[in-house]
Design a protein around this motif. Structure first.
Motif, short mmCIF file in Angstrom:
data_model
loop_
_atom_site.label_atom_id
_atom_site.label_comp_id
_atom_site.label_asym_id
_atom_site.label_seq_id
_atom_site.Cartn_x
_atom_site.Cartn_y
_atom_site.Cartn_z
N ARG A 1 0.75 14.49 -51.23
CA ARG A 1 2.04 14.94 -50.72
C ARG A 1 2.81 13.81 -50.06
O ARG A 1 4.01 13.62 -50.32
N VAL A 2 2.15 13.04 -49.20
CA VAL A 2 2.84 11.99 -48.47
C VAL A 2 3.27 10.87 -49.42
O VAL A 2 4.37 10.32 -49.28
N ALA A 3 2.43 10.52 -50.39
CA ALA A 3 2.81 9.48 -51.35
C ALA A 3 4.08 9.89 -52.10
O ALA A 3 5.03 9.09 -52.24
N LEU A 4 4.12 11.12 -52.57
CA LEU A 4 5.28 11.57 -53.34
C LEU A 4 6.51 11.73 -52.45
O LEU A 4 7.62 11.34 -52.84
N GLN A 5 6.34 12.30 -51.26
CA GLN A 5 7.50 12.45 -50.37
C GLN A 5 8.08 11.10 -49.97
O GLN A 5 9.30 10.93 -49.87
N THR A 6 7.20 10.12 -49.74
CA THR A 6 7.68 8.80 -49.35
C THR A 6 8.37 8.11 -50.52
O THR A 6 9.41 7.45 -50.34
N ALA A 7 7.83 8.27 -51.72
CA ALA A 7 8.50 7.72 -52.90
C ALA A 7 9.87 8.37 -53.08
O ALA A 7 10.87 7.69 -53.37
N ASP A 8 9.95 9.69 -52.90
CA ASP A 8 11.23 10.37 -53.02
C ASP A 8 12.21 9.92 -51.94
O ASP A 8 13.42 9.80 -52.17
N PHE A 9 11.70 9.67 -50.72
CA PHE A 9 12.55 9.12 -49.67
C PHE A 9 13.15 7.79 -50.09
O PHE A 9 14.35 7.53 -49.89
N LEU A 10 12.33 6.91 -50.65
CA LEU A 10 12.82 5.60 -51.07
C LEU A 10 13.98 5.76 -52.05
O LEU A 10 15.02 5.09 -51.93
N VAL A 11 13.79 6.63 -53.03
CA VAL A 11 14.82 6.78 -54.07
C VAL A 11 16.05 7.48 -53.51
O VAL A 11 17.19 7.10 -53.81
N ARG A 12 15.85 8.50 -52.68
CA ARG A 12 16.97 9.28 -52.17
C ARG A 12 17.79 8.54 -51.12
O ARG A 12 19.03 8.57 -51.13
N GLU A 13 17.12 7.84 -50.21
CA GLU A 13 17.80 7.27 -49.05
C GLU A 13 18.09 5.77 -49.15
O GLU A 13 19.01 5.28 -48.51
N LEU A 14 17.28 5.05 -49.90
CA LEU A 14 17.41 3.59 -49.89
C LEU A 14 17.90 3.00 -51.21
O LEU A 14 18.23 1.82 -51.27
N ARG A 15 17.93 3.78 -52.25
CA ARG A 15 18.36 3.21 -53.53
C ARG A 15 19.85 2.89 -53.51
O ARG A 15 20.67 3.68 -53.02
N THR A 16 20.20 1.73 -54.03
CA THR A 16 21.60 1.31 -54.07
C THR A 16 22.22 1.67 -55.42
O THR A 16 21.53 1.99 -56.38
N GLU A 17 23.55 1.59 -55.49
CA GLU A 17 24.24 1.91 -56.74
C GLU A 17 23.81 1.01 -57.87
O GLU A 17 23.84 1.40 -59.04
#
Length: 681
Positions: A293-309
């Motif tokens: 759960r934490v691995a996937l949630q953290t990966a999703d956080f990276l993509v959702r919050e930190l990914r640039t255009e």
């Protein structure tokens, strides 16, 4: 606006409207100090640094203070994330002189860039035994004007001492640790382990990602249950604590207490990339649902919050943000009061949320607010109801003023994110995460890399920044490319990793393609000359460039059979033999690489038609093996783009896996269980 208005760094641009006449780090700034015969005030920080913002509001935005700075000094502002070499050299001087370090870092230099007075944050007026910043400015300027010879002597002595330190960390080049040194490192971590609260040491407590990677590999190779238990306990404590964002996923920089309750709220790309990978590897070792759960949630956080255009990943989110009433505070975006829960959820669900997430009337943070956590003793509740509560709170939080984002793309940290996302996507059948990793890698190739393979460290809005790549950039980018090689089987990523690592050998070591004395330097031999060439083999918030280079060289040698790269890796790991038993918390990445070297590392070539189910199953079994540092590649029969695939035919017409060490292979297998058994052996 001052000279920082045209800089690409978000941190420098934060200071562009200060009344301080800031200069960026440049030859022109030091020439100006020589022309005016004044000292240099060097201020180093980064965009998501809480105390940097505080000092900026208190001093750099104050017109009277700025007037004193402008009259008496040439003022240089540096983003430590853009220029880690400048930061490293002067932080070493600060720590040697004061016994501590931190940001903002405040150092006074001669016009020849030699430091002579040191500090970090200074309040505007004397406080808690610290002098006020105006007092410091007046004192330094008086010393410069009245005791110039003494200032020069201090500066010369500091540079001399820093240069001597370089010789003491040169490494012995004697090869990677053997069993005895790795066991001693394990015992050292065991002594420092907090058996009650997880982690190592006391407050403030930092996520020990690199040490955890070592412990996972050590357990896989030796079967040590003690090593695995330290990982389990630490990962569970962090995942249940306030350091982990219980609504949106992702980890804060560190916990101010020893119980993981109250974080320093900034979220860094590197922490989350490293920790997402640790949790994925813990799942790989144990099947833990929490780790998954934490691995996937953290990966999703990276993509959702930190990914640039442009497809890369931004550096950080600020700790501070505005409250609804317009005031500015650390943690404002993340903390909750019981009243706020009731406003969003109503009485009944608010009571459930308060019990589930540990929100109290007294609060666990400031002004009666609480950091969400999962306290010991699960609150019995319907999973769908808890999911609804979490979704409503997350939606309500999204309406709050958001923390600022430092949107520069740092090559090294993107390399770490690429490796994490590629592996998590493969483990959990999330092709979208693999696509995100590939897009970030494409950005690095397109924007950060020149045709010769030389890197720039940062970019922003798709434009390359002004600073050359340092050792960690080349090493971590290679790490990311090697992870993509394993997951996708595309040989182009291996070729690009080799390009980075050849640059490491040519420009960051002895200069002749070998590792002179087993040592690496953090800057290239053709980089800007500072008062000394920085060189640090120990991990800090990220793996050291030294041990990251050794680890990537080892993996590349396993893919290619290159003895040159293998020898360079082994000689580079000589420093781990010296430091691992003494300071295992601070050289975990090197210890993890040493575990891989001792195990082989195992080399796995999976051969079969693309899209074939049996090939896919063998490939997945190889990727999810816990063999320390195993390298994996898949390809079609006759595919020789990766040397490890060369001359690997099908077996009786069926897809096959070859498990090798130093290109000496066991009998190929066509059955997943047989492959798993070979990789456990």
């Amino acid at each position: 606006m001052n000279r920082l208005a045209n800089e690409t760094s978000p941190y420098l641009q934060q200071h562009a409207d200060n009344p301080v006449d800031w200069w960026p780090w440049s030859d022109e700034a030091f020439a100006e100090a020589r022309r005016r015969d004044v000292p240099v005030l060097l201020s180093v920080g980064y965009a998501s640094c809480h105390w940097c913002h505080v000092m900026a509001r208190e001093s750099f935005a104050d017109g009277d203070t700025a007037a004193v700075m402008n009259e008496g000094f040439v003022n240089i502002k540096v983003d430590r994330e853009e220029r880690p070499d400048v930061d490293a050299v002067y932080m070493e001087a600060v720590q040697a002189a004061t016994g501590q370090g931190g940001w903002p870092m405040t150092v006074f230099l001669t016009p020849s860039a030699e430091p002579f007075y040191f500090g970090t944050y200074f309040p505007p007026a004397p406080r808690h035994g610290m002098p006020g910043f105006r007092q410091v400015l007046d004192g330094v300027r008086a010393a410069w004007d009245e005791r110039r010879d003494e200032v020069g002597e201090v500066a010369s002595k500091v540079v001399e001492q820093l240069s001597a330190r370089e010789l003491r960390v040169a490494g012995d080049g004697g090869g990677p640790p053997a069993e005895a040194e790795l066991h001693a490192a394990l015992m050292g971590l065991t002594r420092e382990f907090d058996a009650v609260r997880g982690g190592f040491g006391g407050a403030p407590k930092f996520p020990p990602a690199m040490a955890l990677e070592f412990l996972l590999r050590h357990q896989a190779r030796t079967g040590s249950e003690g090593a695995l238990e330290m990982v389990r306990a630490t990962c569970e404590a962090m995942a249940r604590g306030g350091i982990y964002d219980q609504l949106g996923g992702g980890f804060a920089r560190y916990s101010v207490d020893a119980e993981w309750v109250v974080p320093h709220f900034e979220k860094m790309l590197y922490d989350n990339a490293l920790l997402a990978r640790v949790y994925a590897h813990l799942w790989r070792a144990t099947g833990s649902g929490l780790a998954r759960r934490v691995a996937l949630q953290t990966a999703d956080f990276l993509v959702r919050e930190l990914r640039t255009e442009e497809g890369g990943f931004a550096s950080a989110l600020d700790a501070d943000s505005d409250r609804v009433d317009g005031t500015h505070a650390e943690g404002a975006y993340y903390v909750w009061t019981p009243e706020e829960l009731r406003a969003v959820l109503g009485e009944e669900d608010a009571a459930l949320a308060a019990a589930y997430f540990g929100v109290t009337e007294e609060g666990t943070f400031e002004e009666g607010a609480s950091v969400l956590q999962l306290p010991d003793g699960e609150v019995l509740a319907d999973a769908m109801r808890i999911s609804s509560v979490r979704e409503r709170l997350l939606a309500a939080r999204a309406g709050r003023p958001r923390p600022g984002r430092d949107d520069k793309v740092v090559a090294a940290w993107n390399g770490l994110a690429i490796a994490a996302l590629a592996e998590i996507g493969a483990y959990f059948e999330r092709p979208d995460l693999i696509e995100a990793a590939t897009a970030a890698a494409d950005l690095l190739v397109r924007v950060h890399m020149d045709p010769a393979g030389r890197l720039v460290r940062t970019s922003r809005d798709g434009a390359a920044g002004p600073s050359q790549g340092v050792l960690e950039d080349y090493a971590d980018v290679a790490e990311g490319f090697l992870a993509l090689t394993a997951v996708t089987g595309e040989s182009s990523w291996l070729e690009l990793a080799g390009l980075q690592l050849d640059t490491v050998l040519r420009h960051f070591s002895g200069g002749d393609g070998s590792v002179e004395g087993g040592s690496f330097y953090d800057t290239a031999d053709d980089a800007e000359a500072l008062i000394r060439r920085p060189q640090d083999p120990t991990d800090s918030a990220t793996p050291s460039g030294w041990t990251a280079a050794a680890a990537a060289l080892l993996s590349y040698a396993a893919y290619t059979g290159s003895e040159r790269h293998r020898e360079a890796a082994e000689r580079g790991l000589g420093i781990v033999t010296a430091l691992g038993p003494k300071a295992p918390r601070f050289i975990g990445w090197g210890l993890a690489a040493a575990e891989a070297a001792l195990d082989g590392p195992r080399e796995v070539a999976v051969v079969g038609p693309d899209g074939d189910q049996a090939t896919d199953e063998l490939h997945r079994a190889a990727l999810t093996s816990t063999a320390p540092g195993a390298v994996v590649v898949r390809g079609e029969p006759g595919d020789e783009g990766v040397p490890l695939l060369a001359d690997r035919p099908l077996v009786d017409g069926s897809p096959a896996a070859y498990v090798c060490r130093r290109f000496v292979c066991a009998a190929p297998v066509t059955d997943v269980k047989q492959l798993e058994e070979q990789l456990r052996g």
